[in-house]
Design a protein around this motif. Structure first.
Motif, PDB file in Angstrom:
ATOM      1  N   TYR A  64       0.875  -1.179   0.000  1.00  0.00           N
ATOM      2  CA  TYR A  64       0.000   0.000   0.000  1.00  0.00           C
ATOM      3  C   TYR A  64       0.914   1.231   0.000  1.00  0.00           C
ATOM      4  CZ  TYR A  64      -3.385   3.459   1.633  1.00  0.00           C
ATOM      5  OH  TYR A  64      -4.186   4.572   1.755  1.00  0.00           O
ATOM      6  N   ASP A  65       0.829   2.043  -1.083  1.00  0.00           N
ATOM      7  CA  ASP A  65       1.699   3.214  -1.275  1.00  0.00           C
ATOM      8  C   ASP A  65       0.902   4.469  -0.927  1.00  0.00           C
ATOM      9  OD1 ASP A  65       3.892   4.314  -3.976  1.00  0.00           O
ATOM     10  OD2 ASP A  65       3.552   5.093  -1.948  1.00  0.00           O
ATOM     11  N   ALA A  66       1.374   5.178   0.140  1.00  0.00           N
ATOM     12  CA  ALA A  66       0.687   6.397   0.577  1.00  0.00           C
ATOM     13  C   ALA A  66       1.501   7.659   0.296  1.00  0.00           C
ATOM     14  CB  ALA A  66       0.394   6.286   2.066  1.00  0.00           C
ATOM     15  N   ARG A  67       2.474   7.577  -0.606  1.00  0.00           N
ATOM     16  CA  ARG A  67       3.345   8.729  -0.841  1.00  0.00           C
ATOM     17  C   ARG A  67       2.741   9.733  -1.798  1.00  0.00           C
ATOM     18  NH1 ARG A  67       8.587   5.409  -2.617  1.00  0.00           N
ATOM     19  NH2 ARG A  67       6.916   4.269  -3.654  1.00  0.00           N
ATOM     20  N   GLU A  68       2.092   9.274  -2.863  1.00  0.00           N
ATOM     21  CA  GLU A  68       1.681  10.139  -3.942  1.00  0.00           C
ATOM     22  C   GLU A  68       0.274  10.731  -3.716  1.00  0.00           C
ATOM     23  OE1 GLU A  68       5.159   9.827  -6.185  1.00  0.00           O
ATOM     24  OE2 GLU A  68       3.329  10.780  -6.863  1.00  0.00           O
ATOM     25  N   THR A  69      -0.665   9.882  -3.345  1.00  0.00           N
ATOM     26  CA  THR A  69      -2.065  10.318  -3.260  1.00  0.00           C
ATOM     27  C   THR A  69      -2.541  10.231  -1.827  1.00  0.00           C
ATOM     28  OG1 THR A  69      -2.899   8.101  -3.662  1.00  0.00           O
ATOM     29  CG2 THR A  69      -2.508   9.480  -5.601  1.00  0.00           C
ATOM     30  N   ALA A  70      -3.650  10.956  -1.622  1.00  0.00           N
ATOM     31  CA  ALA A  70      -4.209  10.955  -0.261  1.00  0.00           C
ATOM     32  C   ALA A  70      -4.870   9.623   0.068  1.00  0.00           C
ATOM     33  CB  ALA A  70      -5.226  12.099  -0.118  1.00  0.00           C
ATOM     34  N   THR A  71      -5.445   8.943  -0.933  1.00  0.00           N
ATOM     35  CA  THR A  71      -6.122   7.666  -0.699  1.00  0.00           C
ATOM     36  C   THR A  71      -5.181   6.481  -0.767  1.00  0.00           C
ATOM     37  OG1 THR A  71      -6.687   7.504  -3.036  1.00  0.00           O
ATOM     38  CG2 THR A  71      -8.294   8.558  -1.577  1.00  0.00           C
ATOM     39  N   GLY A  72      -4.047   6.624  -1.337  1.00  0.00           N
ATOM     40  CA  GLY A  72      -3.093   5.541  -1.420  1.00  0.00           C
ATOM     41  C   GLY A  72      -3.348   4.634  -2.611  1.00  0.00           C
ATOM     42  N   GLN A  73      -2.335   3.838  -2.940  1.00  0.00           N
ATOM     43  CA  GLN A  73      -2.417   2.913  -4.063  1.00  0.00           C
ATOM     44  C   GLN A  73      -2.205   1.495  -3.552  1.00  0.00           C
ATOM     45  OE1 GLN A  73       0.372   4.108  -7.064  1.00  0.00           O
ATOM     46  NE2 GLN A  73      -0.800   5.938  -7.650  1.00  0.00           N
ATOM     47  N   HIS A  74      -3.074   0.575  -4.013  1.00  0.00           N
ATOM     48  CA  HIS A  74      -3.000  -0.836  -3.651  1.00  0.00           C
ATOM     49  C   HIS A  74      -2.318  -1.594  -4.773  1.00  0.00           C
ATOM     50  CE1 HIS A  74      -5.941  -0.163  -0.394  1.00  0.00           C
ATOM     51  NE2 HIS A  74      -6.495   0.681  -1.266  1.00  0.00           N
ATOM     52  N   LYS A  75      -1.432  -2.517  -4.402  1.00  0.00           N
ATOM     53  CA  LYS A  75      -0.695  -3.267  -5.416  1.00  0.00           C
ATOM     54  C   LYS A  75      -0.545  -4.703  -4.985  1.00  0.00           C
ATOM     55  CE  LYS A  75       3.582  -3.269  -8.126  1.00  0.00           C
ATOM     56  NZ  LYS A  75       4.884  -2.600  -8.368  1.00  0.00           N
ATOM     57  N   VAL A  76      -0.826  -5.619  -5.927  1.00  0.00           N
ATOM     58  CA  VAL A  76      -0.638  -7.054  -5.727  1.00  0.00           C
ATOM     59  C   VAL A  76       0.625  -7.462  -6.459  1.00  0.00           C
ATOM     60  CG1 VAL A  76      -1.626  -9.347  -6.048  1.00  0.00           C
ATOM     61  CG2 VAL A  76      -3.129  -7.418  -5.529  1.00  0.00           C
TER      62      VAL A  76
END
Length: 818
Positions: free
Chosen positions: A69-81
Motif C-alpha cells: 500500500y503506497d501512501a506517498r503520492e495520493t491521499a487515498t493511497g495505491q493498492h498493489k498485488v
C-alpha cells in the motif's frame, strides 16, 4: 528504496531522544479465524511523529511482498498485488491511526475467503517519511468447520433416527464418525448415564469424500458398546457430539434404541367373580407392555357359550384388548378360562392369564361409579353413571337404587334413569350428592350393597341474592359479607371496587376469608374522587373447579331521602273514603314510611293527612261527591321524596247505593226475585195494553204498577225526585245528562232482553277532569215521570214511548251490573 530514503531525508521531523526510546521497533500479534470467513490482520505499531509512506506485507519466510500500500503520492493511497499472488488478490489494506497509551494501530489487512492454506506468519513493514522503518509480526491460525456427522451400526449401516429393533439382553455396537474439520474433531457420547469426565477412544480413519462433498477429508470415529439391553433401554436416546473449535457450535446426532418387548401383564376382566347363569357376561382380556402389540387368544375348556370378538389396540400401542361374550351355564362352574398374549415378531415372547369360573346362587351386589368417572372430579352439570355389579343364582328378580336410603325411580324430567343395574343421573346437580346403594332381590334373600358416595363439585355461587344494596353515609364503614356455596369448600376470594377512580382490585390484606365467607370493611371515602364517595363492590370466589361465573354485587348508595313512590292508583272508593295503593321506591338505606296529604280539588284546602308504614292505605272521613287531590310522599330520617299526585273523588250517596245494589243483585236469591218481578211486570203490562180502551182510571193504575215494578228491577227505592236516591226514569219532556254522548252514543247503544240499561265504558268523561281516574254514573236530571212501557216488543200502540238510560260505570270491586 534509495529514492524513497532520499525523499525522506528531504523532510525534517523533530523527535526527541526520549520519544525514540519509547517507540519499539517490532510487535507480535496472534489471530484465529474460520475458513471461508474474512480475516482482519492488524498492523499494530507505535507511530512516530511523521506519517507512513509505504506499507509492505510478507507471508512466512518470503522476501518478496505479496501486497503493498503506497501512501506517498495520493491521499487515498495505491493498492498493489505483487507477482499475481492469489493471497494478494483477496487482500485489501485500510489505513487507520488511533492513538491510545502511546501505541497505535496503523490499519488492517482484510483477507477475504480465508482457507486453511492462508494460515501462517505475516509481517507488516512500514516505511515513514523521516523515521526509521518499523515492522509488525502477526501469526494467523485458520480453523475449519466439521463437514458432517453420522452414526453407524455394527454392520456399517448408516442410521437415520432409530437403532434396532433389538431383543432384550442384546448387545449394541454403534460408531460415530465426524468428517473434516481443523483441528481434528473431538467426539463423545451422551447416553444418559454418568458420561461426565469419561474419555472416549478415537480412531482416525482414511480420508473419504463425505456425502455431498467434493474433496476427501479426514475422518474421526469413536465407538459405543452397550451390553444386555433391558426393557428400560427401549426408547433410550444416544447422542454423539463432535466439536473442534470455539468459533462454531458443536455438531450432534441422536439415535433412539428400538426394541422388541414381551407382554408385561395379561389381565382378564369380568371372570374374577361369580357370573349369573343364563345371563350373557362380558369378558375382556387386556395385555400391556408388548411391542409390537400382542396377539390375544381366548381359551375356555370346551365351553359352547363363549364368543370371542376381534382384538383392539390402544392409541399408544402399549395396550391390547380383546372382548368376549360368555353365556354361562351351571356346567361352566369350575372351568378355567385363559387368555394367551404373544408378541407377533418374537414368538417366544408370551404370557398367559387364567381364571376359574364360579357360579354363585346368593346375590352379591356392589354399587360403583362408572370406570370412566373420576370420583374426586365429578362436576355439576355432568352425567354420572352408576353400575350395580350382581352375582347371583337364581337370578335377581328386583333391583332398586337408593339415595340416602330412599328409593329412586326413573324420571326423565329430573334426569334420573334407574334401569336395573345401571343408574344414570343426567346433568347432575349438587343436590344429588350423598350415598348411593343398589338393593337386589331374588328368591333367597334381599341384599343391599355398600354405599358409594357421590361428591359433586361445583364452582362458587352467591348463597344470598347476587345484588345487594348497602346504604351508608360519607364517613361510615360498611361491613360486606360475601357468602358463597361451593364444593370443594376451599375458596379463594377476589374483591373489586368500581368507583369513579376505576376498577380496583383489593389486596388480600384488606379482607378476611374463612371457609366460604369473605368479609370486607368498605370505606366509601377511600375509593372515590372529590365528593363522590360511593361505588359498586364485586366479590368473586374460585376453587379448584373454576371461578365464579356471576359475582356477588354490593351496590353502595348514599343514605338519604327515599325515592318517590310510583304507580299509585285508586283501588277503591266510596262516598266518604278513598283507598290508594303504590309501588314503593328505594328507601334511601333507611326505614321509610308514607305520608299522604288530601286537598279539596276546587279550593286546594287541606282536608286530611294520613301516615302509613306501607304503600297501601285508606283515607276516610271525606265529604260525598267532592273531587280531591292526593299527594303521596315517602319519608325517612334523612327527609322526604317529591310527592306523587293522584286525582280522585268521593262517590255521591246515590252512586254508592247503585254500587251497593249491584253487589246485592249479584246474589242468586235476588236474581230469582228479579226474574219473578220481571215476569209479573210483563204480564201486567200486557193486561194494561189489552184493556187500555177502558176507563182511564184503570189505565193509570196499570201504568203506575208498571213504573213501580221497573224501579224495583233497577235496584232503586222509589224516592221520587231525590238525586241521591234511585235514578229517575226518563220522560218525553227532558233529555239525558250525558257528557259528550250525543245522538251517536244513543244510536250505538244496543237494547237487549235484559232491558235498556247498558253498562258502558267511561268514554264520555272529560280527560282533564280531576275525576278522570275514578268512575261516574250519569243520570237524567229531570224529575220522576211514570214509565209507560219498558222495551216491550209485543206492544204496537203508538201511544207507548221507549227510553234509553245510559250509565257509564267502572268496576271497583268486581261488582255485577244490571
Amino acid at each position: 528504496m534509495a529514492e524513497a530514503l532520499g525523499s525522506y531525508n528531504k523532510r525534517t521531523t523533530c523527535l526527541s531522544n526520549r520519544e525514540l526510546l519509547l517507540i519499539p521497533s517490532t510487535t507480535t500479534v496472534s489471530r484465529i479465524t474460520l475458513a471461508g470467513h474474512t480475516a482482519h490482520l492488524p498492523c499494530e505499531l507505535p507511530l512516530p511523529g511523521d506519517r507512513p509512506s509505504l506499507i509492505l506485507w510478507y507471508k512466512d519466510d518470503s522476501t518478496k511482498p505479496f501486497y503493498s500500500y503506497d501512501a506517498r503520492e495520493t491521499a487515498t493511497g495505491q493498492h498493489k498485488v505483487h507477482d499475481n499472488s492469489l493471497l494478494g488478490q483477496r487482500s485489501r489494506f485500510t489505513l487507520e491511526a488511533l492513538h491510545q497509551n502511546f501505541q497505535s494501530r496503523l490499519g488492517f489487512l482484510e483477507v477475504m475467503d480465508v482457507t486453511v492454506a492462508d494460515a501462517g506468519n505475516y509481517t507488516c513493514r512500514v516505511d515513514f517519511v523521516k523515521s526509521q522503518t518499523m515492522m509488525s509480526l502477526l501469526q494467523l491460525t485458520v480453523h475449519e468447520e466439521i463437514r458432517g456427522l453420522e452414526i453407524f451400526d455394527a454392520y456399517g449401516r448408516m442410521l437415520r433416527e432409530t437403532a434396532g429393533p433389538y431383543k432384550q439382553s442384546s448387545q449394541v455396537v454403534l460408531s460415530c464418525r465426524a468428517y473434516g474439520g481443523y483441528p481434528l474433531p473431538v467426539l463423545r457420547w451422551m447416553t444418559g448415564e454418568d458420561d461426565e469426565g469419561r474419555a472416549w477412544q478415537q480412531e482416525i480413519l482414511p480420508r473419504v469424500t463425505p456425502p455431498g462433498g467434493q474433496h476427501p477429508v479426514a475422518v474421526v470415529s469413536t465407538a459405543l458398546h452397550l451390553t444386555a439391553l433391558s426393557r428400560q433401554d427401549n426408547g433410550r436416546q444416544l447422542k454423539c457430539i463432535a466439536s473442534n473449535t470455539n468459533l462454531t457450535q458443536a455438531h450432534s446426532k441422536v439415535a433412539t434404541i428400538d426394541m422388541y418387548l414381551p407382554p408385561l401383564e395379561v389381565v382378564i376382566d369380568g371372570a374374577d367373580g361369580a357370573v349369573r347363569a343364563g345371563v350373557e357376561a362380558p369378558l375382556l382380556c387386556r395385555s400391556t407392555g408388548s411391542k409390537p402389540p400382542a396377539e390375544l387368544i381366548w381359551d375356555i375348556d370346551g365351553s359352547q357359550g363363549f364368543t370371542p370378538l376381534p382384538p383392539q389396540s390402544s392409541l399408544d400401542q402399549n395396550t391390547t384388548i380383546r372382548r368376549g361374550r360368555l353365556l354361562p351355564t351351571s356346567e361352566d362352574d369350575g372351568r378355567v378360562i385363559s387368555c394367551l398374549a404373544s408378541n407377533p415378531a418374537v414368538k417366544e415372547y408370551t404370557r398367559v392369564a387364567s381364571h376359574t369360573l364360579q357360579v354363585h346362587y346368593a346375590p352379591l351386589v356392589e354399587a360403583r361409579l362408572a370406570p370412566a368417572l373420576i370420583p374426586q372430579n365429578i362436576k355439576e352439570g355432568e352425567d354420572v353413571y352408576f353400575e350395580c355389579h350382581i352375582r347371583a343364582n337364581p337370578k335377581a328378580s328386583k333391583v332398586v337404587w337408593l339415595h340416602q336410603g330412599k328409593p329412586l325411580h326413573s324420571n326423565r324430567e329430573t334426569g334420573v334413569l334407574a334401569q336395573g343395574k345401571n343408574l344414570v343421573l343426567q346433568r347432575v346437580s349438587r343436590h344429588a350428592r350423598g350415598e348411593y346403594q343398589c338393593k337386589v332381590t331374588n328368591s333367597i334373600a334381599t341384599v343391599t350393597s355398600a354405599a358409594t358416595t357421590l361428591d359433586v363439585m361445583f364452582v362458587p355461587e352467591c348463597k344470598h341474592p347476587r345484588n345487594s344494596t348497602v346504604s351508608v353515609t360519607a364517613n361510615e364503614e360498611a361491613t360486606l359479607n360475601c357468602v358463597v356455596d361451593s364444593n370443594p369448600e376451599e375458596v379463594e376470594f377476589i374483591w373489586r371496587v368500581n368507583s369513579s377512580m376505576g376498577v380496583k382490585e383489593m389486596p388480600s390484606t384488606a379482607f378476611r376469608t374463612q371457609g366460604r365467607t369473605s368479609t370486607l370493611v368498605y370505606r366509601p371515602h377511600a375509593h372515590a374522587h372529590d365528593r363522590e364517595q360511593y361505588g359498586v363492590v364485586f366479590c368473586l370466589g374460585s376453587n379448584r373447579i373454576g371461578s365464579q361465573k356471576v359475582p356477588c354485587t354490593f351496590i353502595i348508595t348514599p343514605a338519604g331521602p327515599p325515592e318517590q313512590p310510583s304507580s299509585c292508583s285508586l283501588v277503591n272508593h266510596s262516598a266518604t273514603s278513598l283507598a290508594v295503593a303504590c309501588v314503593p321506591g328505594h328507601d334511601g338505606g333507611l326505614q321509610q314510611y308514607f305520608m299522604t296529604t288530601v286537598k279539596d280539588a276546587a279550593t286546594q284546602e287541606e282536608v286530611a293527612k294520613v301516615n302509613s308504614s306501607t304503600a297501601s292505605f285508606t283515607v276516610e272521613g271525606l265529604a260525598p261527591g267532592r273531587d280531591y287531590v292526593l299527594l303521596v310522599m315517602a319519608a325517612n330520617d334523612k327527609g322526604s321524596s317529591s310527592p306523587y299526585i293522584i286525582q280522585g273523588f268521593a262517590l255521591k250517596v246515590a252512586e254508592n247505593k247503585i254500587n251497593m245494589s249491584g253487589a246485592a243483585e249479584s246474589s242468586p236469591l235476588l236474581a230469582m226475585l228479579v226474574g219473578v218481578v220481571g215476569g209479573f211486570v210483563f204480564i201486567l203490562t200486557v193486561l194494561v195494553l189489552a184493556t187500555r180502551s177502558r176507563c182511564s182510571r184503570h189505565r193509570r193504575r196499570g201504568r203506575d204498577t208498571a213504573a213501580q215494578d221497573a224501579i224495583r228491577m233497577t235496584g232503586g227505592e222509589g224516592r221520587g225526585g231525590d238525586d241521591e236516591g234511585a235514578p229517575p226514569l226518563p220522560s218525553n219532556e227532558t233529555s239525558l245528562d250525558e257528557v259528550a254522548a250525543g245522538d251517536q252514543d244513543a244510536s250505538n247503544t244496543q237494547e237487549t232482553l235484559d232491558g235498556p240499561l247498558q253498562p258502558l265504558d267511561l268514554t264520555a268523561q272529560d280527560s282533564g277532569s280531576p275525576t278522570s281516574q275514578g268512575s261516574r254514573t250519569y243520570m237524567p236530571r229531570c224529575h220522576v215521570q211514570p214509565l209507560h212501557s219498558i222495551d216491550l216488543p209485543q206492544a204496537t200502540s203508538t201511544n207507548h214511548k221507549y227510553y234509553k238510560i245510559k250509565i257509564n260505570c267502572t268496576r271497583l270491586n268486581n261488582e255485577s251490573f244490571v
